[in-house]
Design an enzyme around this catalytic site. Structure first.
Site, short mmCIF file in Angstrom:
data_model
loop_
_atom_site.label_atom_id
_atom_site.label_comp_id
_atom_site.label_asym_id
_atom_site.label_seq_id
_atom_site.Cartn_x
_atom_site.Cartn_y
_atom_site.Cartn_z
N CYS A 66 -16.30 3.48 -26.06
CA CYS A 66 -17.65 4.02 -26.10
C CYS A 66 -18.22 4.15 -24.68
CB CYS A 66 -18.51 3.08 -26.95
SG CYS A 66 -20.15 3.72 -27.20
N GLU A 67 -17.60 5.02 -23.91
CA GLU A 67 -18.04 5.30 -22.53
C GLU A 67 -17.70 6.76 -22.25
OE1 GLU A 67 -19.25 3.26 -19.99
OE2 GLU A 67 -19.19 1.38 -21.13
N GLY A 113 0.79 -1.24 0.00
CA GLY A 113 0.00 0.00 0.00
C GLY A 113 0.81 1.27 0.00
N ARG A 117 -7.21 3.27 -14.51
CA ARG A 117 -7.13 4.00 -13.24
C ARG A 117 -7.85 5.35 -13.25
NH1 ARG A 117 -3.20 5.38 -10.67
NH2 ARG A 117 -3.91 4.55 -8.67
N TYR A 131 -10.78 5.45 -10.57
CA TYR A 131 -10.46 6.13 -9.29
C TYR A 131 -10.23 7.63 -9.46
CZ TYR A 131 -8.62 1.33 -8.86
OH TYR A 131 -8.43 -0.03 -8.91
N ARG A 155 2.74 -1.47 -5.89
CA ARG A 155 2.88 -0.19 -6.58
C ARG A 155 4.25 0.45 -6.36
NH1 ARG A 155 -1.58 3.09 -7.36
NH2 ARG A 155 -2.65 1.88 -5.76
N GLU A 190 4.44 -6.63 1.72
CA GLU A 190 4.13 -7.10 0.36
C GLU A 190 3.67 -5.94 -0.55
OE1 GLU A 190 1.11 -10.00 1.40
OE2 GLU A 190 -0.38 -8.42 1.63
N PRO A 191 4.57 -5.00 -0.85
CA PRO A 191 4.16 -3.89 -1.72
C PRO A 191 4.07 -4.31 -3.18
CG PRO A 191 6.49 -3.73 -1.27
CD PRO A 191 5.99 -4.92 -0.48
N TYR A 238 -0.72 -1.55 -11.87
CA TYR A 238 -2.16 -1.54 -12.14
C TYR A 238 -2.48 -0.89 -13.49
CZ TYR A 238 -1.84 -2.70 -7.24
OH TYR A 238 -1.48 -3.31 -6.07
#
Ligand code: LLP
Length: 880
Positions: free
Chosen positions: A829-830, A723, A798, A802, A762, A759-760, A859
């Site tokens: 198409c969004e 994290g 992402r 987010y 990113r 346990e990273p 990610y």
């Protein structure tokens, strides 16, 4: 210093001068006149204005710093002759010491002044503290400092003359003015007439005078009160129709927010009078709001400059030929009191408001903001001496209670957006409203001059809101920071100029990246040296026993291989991830594979039993329903510590709303169920979310889990998850790995019996990856320019998921001048297929250009998909 200032002056653009007058007024505050080198600066500036601009210069000075407060203490304690004697000694010493620092014979230079001070402190008028005695005593600070300054500059060969400000500034009596205000808080005439100006012209061309003091109507000394010296300078500037007034102070100018709260606040290089007035009135302390009016009325530019940083452009306040709309600043005022008044059965009664406001008048309270409904009137009161120091509010409420139901809401803060054309910007402020929507907003007020929009919130929340609001204003385009004539450098850049932005690996690899893009876009490129750098920084945490890499962040075989070589194990969330790691790293040492699934099926757990070294359970269900899988094994138990953290609500993995982890309440039941089947809880685990900036978090989590482990008895290791945040935007700081290491070392000292695992994901891979995409179209629609790319939310989810902000640069046109703000969109198409909103790219960005989306190594590809049947991006490794 002199050369630096002279060269700086040549490079700075002077504010436009509307005046044929030769006069330039410079004002220096207490800190600017209390050190010898600052007086050298004053001399240099006077010379430069006279020589380079052929100007005549009037310098207005404050007292040495602290002196006015000392004089005031003499007034407050005038009944104590011993104190006054001590005060005299202190003031003498202060000025004689400074004279010595200036190389002057203080006893001679200040003889008359010090005698006058002594005389005043023994004056029989002190017994009654009559206002004219107070004014004369308070005036001594400026009289002393200006006398010293003239003597010093003369000793340095600059022929400056001393001017008594009282011969030139005349107080104007105001209707209903109290005797106190008529002597100690006066306003002065600043229109003047031809005779005044003709008389002034007979003075020498280089002058030093006092701020803060003026001539009272009866011929005695008067004091200007708050903001005194700035206002004196403004009066002189207006009377002389000066070319400009320069306020030299110890900050670089006015900012788009309080720099102490918002390091990214931008220096405001240019403001209109009205905007500056609003900013000064709604919170900024740089300039007293009183001093803007005189300059505005006589069209004299007002220029705020920093004595310590004379090469900064400062803030120039002047009339603007074409006023621009846009938010210039966000300011806060605390200590606001709201009075809510509910009518009782007097709906639409004539005179209701008049009755209410009469109460405020009777108690000497001035109302600032007002909001009304059919039955309620709420007003805000600014913090005033009256409000703070007396029980006036109780008295007011007692009176109001006779005509309405009254409620006082305090303490509150007013958060104000200042800028021209607020009403026309409302559509852009959606996110600002949303941000306020999360707080309790007591009142919203929009000023009738269309220059401010104010939200009144609880006092505690205002300070914390500021950085977010400031960033949002820039993002939504309401604060047009790309206007470089108006928005100067950020406070961060001014305060830490030596800390250059680190050069990213891709800046050096630009040519190779462009070649790679030619082979096909969209493409993710991963830079293994950057990956290794991050891995080694993390491995440097001594308190760690085992380090795992969260494979979900980026599962590229080259990434896994490099991290295995750096001594990492692997944390997998699915059986396919476990199998992928096994396939990729056939000789992975034992103990390095950790399975941490979420709602895995029986079959998946069964598969993991064969391939993983460690199985994590985070609920009772698997133990109770599939005990045969876990019997006799050493297990990892994932706990929900009761809270989640992270860069977005979607990535918080703890607390009641999260599906992850065993609730603390259920731990004993789990322990019992494990005991029954002969399984052992060997490791406790928690991971509360992703993108956590607080380096202290993991040590706190370790401590929390250690307490739980103490109650279990079989635990050998504690895994505090991953994290760790990384910087995504310009100016964001790197994660403080040293602080993390220190906090963990301390936690381990307290619980040496538990090994520490992390346990990273990113932190290791994000900065090592970029996404390359090609511009498909450039389209202007209804005032919004959109740059279309061949990569959208299918390639990088992402931003859509987010609202993540990734820096985007045009790799084909690095260094080209920025154009207006644009949205960067993809081909999906969004409507949420937007990679970045309102960012700046080179003005000439065109079809075929290669854009680079930064910090996309975590990610990114792993979340890419085939939506709209689009191909996945390519993945490329750079290892040079
Ligand atoms: N451990 C566990 C149990 C996890 O669930 C995760 C991430 C990690 C470690 C690694 O977290 P990191 O160090 O990478 O922050 N897609 C989101 C992030 C989701 C994270 C999921 N779990 C994003 O792009 O921000």
């Amino acid at each position: 210093m002199g050369n630096r200032i002279a060269s700086a002056l040549n490079s700075l653009s002077m504010p436009p001068s509307a005046s044929p007058s030769p006069w330039i007024v410079l004002k220096f505050g207490g800190t600017s006149v209390s050190q010898r080198h600052r007086w050298d600066t004053i001399g240099t500036l006077m010379r430069a204005r006279a020589a380079d601009e052929g100007g005549k210069v009037l310098v207005v000075v404050s007292a040495l710093s602290g002196v006015t407060n000392l004089l005031q203490s003499g007034i407050d304690r005038a009944d104590s002759p011993p104190y006054l004697a001590e005060l005299l000694a202190q003031l003498r010493a202060r000025h004689l010491d400074f004279a010595a620092e200036l190389g002057l014979d203080g006893e001679t230079v200040l003889a008359g002044r010090l005698a006058e001070l002594q005389h005043l402190l023994h004056d029989p008028r002190r017994d009654t503290r009559v206002f004219h005695w107070q004014a004369e005593l308070l005036a001594q600070g400026e009289l002393l400092s200006s006398t010293l300054g003239v003597a010093y500059l003369a000793s340095q060969g600059l022929p400056v003359a001393w001017l008594d400000a009282r011969d030139w500034l005349t107080a104007v009596p105001l209707p209903n003015q109290s005797a106190w205000a008529a002597r100690l808080s006066v306003s002065c005439d600043y229109a003047g007439d031809a005779a005044w100006r003709a008389r002034f012209e007979s003075n020498p061309p280089l002058l030093i005078t006092q701020g803060f003091i003026a001539r009272a109507a009866d011929g005695g000394t008067a004091i200007l009160g708050r903001g005194g010296s700035d206002t004196s300078a403004a009066y002189f500037g207006a009377l002389l129709r000066a070319r400009r007034v320069e306020i030299w102070t110890d900050v670089p100018g006015m900012f788009s927010a309080n720099p102490r709260a918002v390091p990214d606040a931008r220096l405001l290089s240019r403001l209109e009078y009205q905007e500056a007035q609003e900013i000064a009135t709604t919170g900024a302390k740089v300039l007293h709001p009183r001093c803007i009016h005189p300059c505005r009325d006589m069209n004299v530019p007002l220029w705020i400059r920093d004595t310590g940083r004379p090469d900064m452009p400062g803030t120039c306040i002047s009339r603007s030929a074409e006023p621009q709309t846009g938010v210039k600043a966000i300011s806060t005022r605390s200590g606001i009191v709201l009075v809510s008044m509910e009518s009782i059965g007097m709906w639409q009664q004539v005179g209701f408001l008049a009755d209410l406001f009469a109460c405020f008048k009777d108690h000497g309270l001035s109302v600032d903001m007002i909001s009304t409904s059919e039955t309620n009137v709420t007003v805000s009161l600014d913090p005033s001496d009256n409000l703070m120091n007396s029980n006036v509010l109780d008295a007011l409420c007692a009176d109001l209670a006779k005509v309405c139901r009254v409620k006082v809401i305090t303490p509150c803060s007013a958060v104000t957006l200042v800028g021209r054309g607020m009403r026309s910007m409302l559509d852009r402020l959606t996110e600002i409203w949303a941000e306020f929507g999360r707080e309790r907003v007591h009142m919203v007020s929009q000023s009738s001059n269309d220059l401010n929009l104010t939200f009144v919130v609880d006092e505690g929340v205002a300070h914390d809101l500021l950085p977010t609001l400031h960033a949002l204003l820039i993002e939504c385009g309401a604060m047009p920071v790309e206007q470089s004539a108006v928005f100067g450098p950020s406070w961060r850049a001014i305060a830490e100029p030596a800390v250059a932005e680190p050069v990213s690996w891709w800046q050096a690899a630009r040519e190779a990246l462009l070649q790679e893009a030619a082979a096909g876009t969209p493409a993710y490129v991963y830079h293994l040296p950057t990956l290794r750098r991050q891995a080694r920084a993390f491995a440097g945490i001594d308190a760690l026993e085992r380090r795992f890499y969260a494979v979900k962040a980026n599962a590229h075989p080259a990434v896994l291989t490099a991290l295995a070589e750096e001594g990492f194990g692997f944390e997998c969330v699915s059986l396919p991830e476990l199998q992928h790691v096994r396939r990729t790293l056939s000789d992975l040492p034992a103990g390095r594979l950790l399975f941490t699934p979420s709602f895995a099926s029986r079959a998946e757990y069964a598969g993991a039993c064969d391939s993983a070294d460690w199985l994590t359970l985070d609920s009772l269900y698997p133990l109770r329903h599939w005990p045969e899988l876990f019997a006799g094994r050493r297990l990892v138990l994932r706990i929900d510590p009761g809270y989640g953290l992270g860069h977005h609500a979607h990535v918080k993995t703890g607390g009641p709303e999260a599906k992850f982890g065993l609730a603390l309440d259920d731990v004993s039941a789990f322990v019992e169920a494990a005991r029954v089947i002969g399984a052992e809880i060997a490791v406790l685990h928690a991971h509360v979310g992703s993108g956590v900036q607080d380096a202290g978090h993991w040590a706190q989590l370790f401590a929390q889990l250690a307490h739980v482990a103490d109650g279990i008895g079989t635990v050998a290791a504690i895994n505090v998850g991953g994290g760790l945040a990384v910087p995504y935007r310009d100016g964001e700081a790197e994660f403080d790995i040293a602080a993390l290491a220190a906090a963990l070392a301390e936690a381990r000292r307290q619980w040496p019996q538990y090994a520490l695992w992390m346990e990273p994901g990113r932190y290791l891979t994000a900065q090592a990856g970029v996404l390359l995409a090609r511009v498909s179209q450039v389209v202007d629609k209804l005032g919004v320019r959109r740059i279309g790319l061949d990569a959208g939310m299918n390639a990088l989810m992402r931003p859509a998921l987010y609202q993540a902000k990734h820096r985007i640069v045009n790799l084909s046109r690095i260094g080209d001048a920025d154009g207006p703000r644009v949205d960067v969109v993809g081909p999906i198409c969004e409507s949420t297929d937007v990679l970045a909103r309102q960012v700046t790219l080179p003005a000439d960005t065109a079809e075929g250009d290669v854009l680079l989306i930064d910090t996309a190594g975590a990610y990114g590809f792993v979340m890419a998909n085939h939506y709209n049947l689009r191909d996945l991006p390519r993945e490329v490794i750079f290892d040079v």
